[in-house]
Design a protein around this motif. Structure first.
Motif, PDB file in Angstrom:
ATOM      1  N   UNK A  36       0.852  -1.199   0.000  1.00  0.00           N
ATOM      2  CA  UNK A  36       0.000   0.000   0.000  1.00  0.00           C
ATOM      3  C   UNK A  36       0.888   1.249   0.000  1.00  0.00           C
ATOM      4  N   UNK A  37       0.513   2.230  -0.782  1.00  0.00           N
ATOM      5  CA  UNK A  37       1.280   3.473  -0.869  1.00  0.00           C
ATOM      6  C   UNK A  37       0.620   4.577  -0.054  1.00  0.00           C
ATOM      7  N   UNK A  38       1.465   5.413   0.529  1.00  0.00           N
ATOM      8  CA  UNK A  38       1.031   6.638   1.216  1.00  0.00           C
ATOM      9  C   UNK A  38       0.066   6.428   2.376  1.00  0.00           C
ATOM     10  N   UNK A  39       0.145   5.270   3.017  1.00  0.00           N
ATOM     11  CA  UNK A  39      -0.579   5.056   4.271  1.00  0.00           C
ATOM     12  C   UNK A  39       0.397   4.431   5.266  1.00  0.00           C
ATOM     13  N   UNK A  40       0.254   4.696   6.551  1.00  0.00           N
ATOM     14  CA  UNK A  40       1.178   4.150   7.540  1.00  0.00           C
ATOM     15  C   UNK A  40       1.085   2.621   7.636  1.00  0.00           C
ATOM     16  N   UNK A  41       2.253   1.953   7.592  1.00  0.00           N
ATOM     17  CA  UNK A  41       2.333   0.503   7.794  1.00  0.00           C
ATOM     18  C   UNK A  41       3.511   0.197   8.713  1.00  0.00           C
ATOM     19  N   UNK A  42       3.495  -0.976   9.319  1.00  0.00           N
ATOM     20  CA  UNK A  42       4.541  -1.390  10.249  1.00  0.00           C
ATOM     21  C   UNK A  42       5.840  -1.723   9.524  1.00  0.00           C
ATOM     22  N   UNK A  43       6.951  -1.447  10.220  1.00  0.00           N
ATOM     23  CA  UNK A  43       8.275  -1.862   9.755  1.00  0.00           C
ATOM     24  C   UNK A  43       8.802  -2.839  10.796  1.00  0.00           C
ATOM     25  N   UNK A  44       9.235  -4.005  10.339  1.00  0.00           N
ATOM     26  CA  UNK A  44       9.795  -5.032  11.224  1.00  0.00           C
ATOM     27  C   UNK A  44      11.134  -5.488  10.684  1.00  0.00           C
ATOM     28  N   UNK A  45      12.010  -5.930  11.570  1.00  0.00           N
ATOM     29  CA  UNK A  45      13.291  -6.481  11.137  1.00  0.00           C
ATOM     30  C   UNK A  45      13.090  -7.854  10.507  1.00  0.00           C
ATOM     31  N   UNK A  46      12.256  -8.672  11.148  1.00  0.00           N
ATOM     32  CA  UNK A  46      11.919 -10.009  10.651  1.00  0.00           C
ATOM     33  C   UNK A  46      10.423 -10.220  10.795  1.00  0.00           C
ATOM     34  N   UNK A  47       9.878 -11.133  10.066  1.00  0.00           N
ATOM     35  CA  UNK A  47       8.436 -11.363  10.036  1.00  0.00           C
ATOM     36  C   UNK A  47       7.857 -11.590  11.438  1.00  0.00           C
ATOM     37  N   UNK A  48       8.583 -12.344  12.277  1.00  0.00           N
ATOM     38  CA  UNK A  48       8.056 -12.679  13.603  1.00  0.00           C
ATOM     39  C   UNK A  48       8.541 -11.751  14.714  1.00  0.00           C
ATOM     40  N   UNK A  49       9.244 -10.659  14.367  1.00  0.00           N
ATOM     41  CA  UNK A  49       9.703  -9.718  15.389  1.00  0.00           C
ATOM     42  C   UNK A  49       8.642  -8.641  15.639  1.00  0.00           C
TER      43      UNK A  49
END
Length: 80
Positions: A36-49
């Protein structure tokens, strides 16, 4: 024959992000991915972190079976 495409709702960096300037980062992923563009999303180091930040994807490019995203960090949950 169709094109393989993955739909992602979070950014998983695996430590491969590159800082362009200030809060702007570049990340290259294998395969074709849609975010998705221009909406807030989570950033994670790894999928399960745990989520380490919130970001907005500003640019999405597909080329040579790779996806290149440029994203801006909006907030940081952790310094690590």
């Amino acid at each position: 024959m169709g094109m393989p495409l993955e739909l992602n709702t979070m950014i998983v960096t695996k430590g491969k992000e590159k800082r362009l300037k200030d809060n702007l980062f570049l990340l290259t992923k294998n395969g074709y991915r849609l975010y998705p563009l221009n909406i807030p999303i989570e950033v994670r180091s790894f999928m399960d972190s745990d989520a380490k930040a919130t970001a907005c994807i500003k640019k999405l490019e597909w080329e040579n079976e790779k996806t290149i995203i440029t994203y801006e960090l909006l907030s940081l949950n952790s310094i690590n």
